[in-house]
Enzyme design. Sequence first.
Site, PDB file in Angstrom:
ATOM      1  N   ASN A 128       0.798  -1.227   0.000  1.00  0.00           N
ATOM      2  CA  ASN A 128       0.000   0.000   0.000  1.00  0.00           C
ATOM      3  C   ASN A 128       0.828   1.272   0.000  1.00  0.00           C
ATOM      4  O   ASN A 128       0.460   2.254  -0.617  1.00  0.00           O
ATOM      5  CB  ASN A 128      -0.913  -0.001   1.237  1.00  0.00           C
ATOM      6  CG  ASN A 128      -1.681   1.291   1.412  1.00  0.00           C
ATOM      7  OD1 ASN A 128      -2.473   1.653   0.551  1.00  0.00           O
ATOM      8  ND2 ASN A 128      -1.447   2.013   2.508  1.00  0.00           N
ATOM      9  N   HIS A 129       1.946   1.227   0.713  1.00  0.00           N
ATOM     10  CA  HIS A 129       2.696   2.467   0.930  1.00  0.00           C
ATOM     11  C   HIS A 129       4.183   2.212   1.086  1.00  0.00           C
ATOM     12  O   HIS A 129       4.622   1.084   1.267  1.00  0.00           O
ATOM     13  CB  HIS A 129       2.169   3.162   2.200  1.00  0.00           C
ATOM     14  CG  HIS A 129       2.279   2.277   3.416  1.00  0.00           C
ATOM     15  ND1 HIS A 129       1.221   1.517   3.891  1.00  0.00           N
ATOM     16  CD2 HIS A 129       3.333   1.989   4.228  1.00  0.00           C
ATOM     17  CE1 HIS A 129       1.623   0.825   4.950  1.00  0.00           C
ATOM     18  NE2 HIS A 129       2.900   1.077   5.179  1.00  0.00           N
ATOM     19  N   GLU A 169      -8.613   4.161  -0.447  1.00  0.00           N
ATOM     20  CA  GLU A 169      -7.648   3.568  -1.378  1.00  0.00           C
ATOM     21  C   GLU A 169      -6.621   4.576  -1.914  1.00  0.00           C
ATOM     22  O   GLU A 169      -5.467   4.226  -2.154  1.00  0.00           O
ATOM     23  CB  GLU A 169      -8.394   2.909  -2.554  1.00  0.00           C
ATOM     24  CG  GLU A 169      -9.120   1.635  -2.119  1.00  0.00           C
ATOM     25  CD  GLU A 169      -9.944   0.976  -3.216  1.00  0.00           C
ATOM     26  OE1 GLU A 169      -9.851   1.399  -4.390  1.00  0.00           O
ATOM     27  OE2 GLU A 169     -10.689   0.027  -2.895  1.00  0.00           O
ATOM     28  N   ARG A 207       1.252 -12.705   4.726  1.00  0.00           N
ATOM     29  CA  ARG A 207       0.209 -11.970   5.430  1.00  0.00           C
ATOM     30  C   ARG A 207       0.275 -10.585   4.809  1.00  0.00           C
ATOM     31  O   ARG A 207       1.350  -9.962   4.756  1.00  0.00           O
ATOM     32  CB  ARG A 207       0.497 -11.941   6.926  1.00  0.00           C
ATOM     33  CG  ARG A 207      -0.507 -11.126   7.763  1.00  0.00           C
ATOM     34  CD  ARG A 207      -0.081  -9.671   7.880  1.00  0.00           C
ATOM     35  NE  ARG A 207      -0.956  -8.909   8.767  1.00  0.00           N
ATOM     36  CZ  ARG A 207      -0.896  -7.592   8.924  1.00  0.00           C
ATOM     37  NH1 ARG A 207       0.007  -6.886   8.256  1.00  0.00           N
ATOM     38  NH2 ARG A 207      -1.706  -6.958   9.734  1.00  0.00           N
ATOM     39  N   ASP A 209      -0.590  -6.658   4.527  1.00  0.00           N
ATOM     40  CA  ASP A 209      -0.933  -5.498   5.343  1.00  0.00           C
ATOM     41  C   ASP A 209      -1.954  -4.592   4.634  1.00  0.00           C
ATOM     42  O   ASP A 209      -1.994  -4.537   3.410  1.00  0.00           O
ATOM     43  CB  ASP A 209       0.370  -4.712   5.594  1.00  0.00           C
ATOM     44  CG  ASP A 209       0.198  -3.611   6.609  1.00  0.00           C
ATOM     45  OD1 ASP A 209      -0.327  -3.892   7.704  1.00  0.00           O
ATOM     46  OD2 ASP A 209       0.602  -2.470   6.320  1.00  0.00           O
ATOM     47  N   GLU A 233      -5.097  -8.520   5.842  1.00  0.00           N
ATOM     48  CA  GLU A 233      -5.586  -7.736   6.978  1.00  0.00           C
ATOM     49  C   GLU A 233      -6.644  -6.753   6.484  1.00  0.00           C
ATOM     50  O   GLU A 233      -6.324  -5.767   5.818  1.00  0.00           O
ATOM     51  CB  GLU A 233      -4.434  -6.952   7.622  1.00  0.00           C
ATOM     52  CG  GLU A 233      -4.901  -6.064   8.752  1.00  0.00           C
ATOM     53  CD  GLU A 233      -4.085  -4.783   8.934  1.00  0.00           C
ATOM     54  OE1 GLU A 233      -4.209  -4.161   9.986  1.00  0.00           O
ATOM     55  OE2 GLU A 233      -3.328  -4.401   8.007  1.00  0.00           O
ATOM     56  N   ARG A 349       3.533  -4.222  22.226  1.00  0.00           N
ATOM     57  CA  ARG A 349       4.644  -4.796  21.465  1.00  0.00           C
ATOM     58  C   ARG A 349       5.846  -4.999  22.379  1.00  0.00           C
ATOM     59  O   ARG A 349       6.985  -4.631  22.075  1.00  0.00           O
ATOM     60  CB  ARG A 349       4.983  -3.878  20.286  1.00  0.00           C
ATOM     61  CG  ARG A 349       3.785  -3.715  19.350  1.00  0.00           C
ATOM     62  CD  ARG A 349       4.016  -2.677  18.281  1.00  0.00           C
ATOM     63  NE  ARG A 349       2.866  -2.610  17.365  1.00  0.00           N
ATOM     64  CZ  ARG A 349       2.819  -1.866  16.268  1.00  0.00           C
ATOM     65  NH1 ARG A 349       3.854  -1.109  15.942  1.00  0.00           N
ATOM     66  NH2 ARG A 349       1.746  -1.863  15.500  1.00  0.00           N
TER      67      ARG A 349
END
Length: 462
Positions: A128-129, A169, A207, A209, A233, A349
């Site tokens: 995506n980025h 999007e 997986r 993102d 995801e 985390r």
Amino acid sequence: MRLVLILCLVTSVFCATSQEWKSRSIYQVLTDRFAKSTSGTARCLDLNDYCGGSYKALTKKLDYIKDMGFNAIWISPIPHNFPKGYHGYWADDLTRMNEHFGTEKELLELVKRAHLKDIWVMVDVVGNHMFHDFIDQIIPFNKSEHYHSCDVCPRSCQIEDWSNQQQVEDCKLSNMPDLNQTHPYVRDTLKSWVKDVVDKYKFDGIRIDTVLEVPKWFWGEYVQSAGVFAMGEVANSDLSYVSGYQSPLGTMPSVLSYPLYYTMVNVFAYGHSMYELRDSFNAYVKSFGDVDVLGTFLDCHDQPRFLSFNRDHKLYENGLVTVMLSSGIPVVYYGTEQYFDGGHDPWNREDMWRSDYNTKSDMYKYIKALNWARDRGQVWKYMQVERYVDDHFYAFTRGQVLVATTNVGSGGPKIERHITYHPYREGDRLCNIFWPTDCITVWQNELQVVLNSGEAKVYLLT
Ligand SMILES: *[C@@H]1O[C@H](CO)[C@@H](O)[C@H](O)[C@H]1NC(C)=O
Ligand SMILES: *[C@@H]1O[C@H](CO)[C@@H](O)[C@H](O)[C@H]1NC(C)=O
């Protein structure tokens, strides 16, 4: 699907299909947080920066994971990241490794060692980025035309209205340059990158993102190019929206089970009725093409840990029983077995070494028992059948395994229910995996299930 199979046969002798993934049980790690090369249990002081985890150290901890019953791991994205990108979601160079995690050779060794132990490896990937203050510094997408222009976005260029799919999007997430997958160079490069990475390291799955921030048509091509199982995801509580991403309607074999996640938190952390859980399962079967391949989770790196919502260990156990034995592929976030209770990112985390990888922890043993029951009963081969439901109790079977859960918590009343709708025969004896001498017998077609102090029970036919 057929194409994926053919690719598997041609390119490698070892290639995992969706069908094969159904029998797996996944342990999610953040590579930076799971294991470091130096010894000691001192906590990482700054969870917003690298803490020192590496592939090499993770390789040495594979037995800790394997002995808990898991046979797959999900690791962080592998490319080079912008400073402080300890999580891996800030790639600024797809052609280089994240040097904090180790070398190519060490990653190859991790996968090889994992495969020798029959542990499959799922790698996290981002399409995506990218992330850098200066686009001309990003490799290999260094031109502004590689990214969406802000023309269709709010003034901030950020996603502001999450119900506006075009905005989701085309606009930016957390100010990160948003790749334009329609641009032929971007489209082709992302697809060949994922193929090369999967082939090179022999990953068994990916997986993906931020799936909902990229058009579906692109993911279809991307997943096909990767040639392995993909779990996306789609972080949304709306069932019909999320299920729209699963093939054959959508474009990938599996997605993370976000709607069920929210339901489980409501039911087990906030005391909502167990009917809500039942309704969610029923809606899933109607909405998804294949519920057995969805990634079921109660904790992950993007949500506050369950124990930060509710500290009751019995409620946590009930949630985990649901994760491990209801339809789907279980995904358990590292630290669950050590009762980690961190809240919002980055507190969820935690470094793992603070726990000293205690295999005597009650939850380590509890999860091990659940993985054992899952394998013993081969639950993935059987549909989940509801056996009893009311506000505080929900029971189901998968084949011969009977699962009984409650939301009353450790201070709650004793729960006693008589189950008459079941697959067993008169005189059959079932025993609780957590307490082997706790057995019940079918008598006059009835099973009497008693749950004390909010416990969950899992019965196997003896
Ligand atoms: C972008 O990358 C290409 C190939 O890596 C390089 O030839 C070009 O000079 C770069 N452009 C800028 C603006 O840095
Ligand atoms: C994305 O790229 C395509 C092809 O280069 C272009 O036509 C389109 O306008 C771009 N979209 C945005 C929002 O920048």
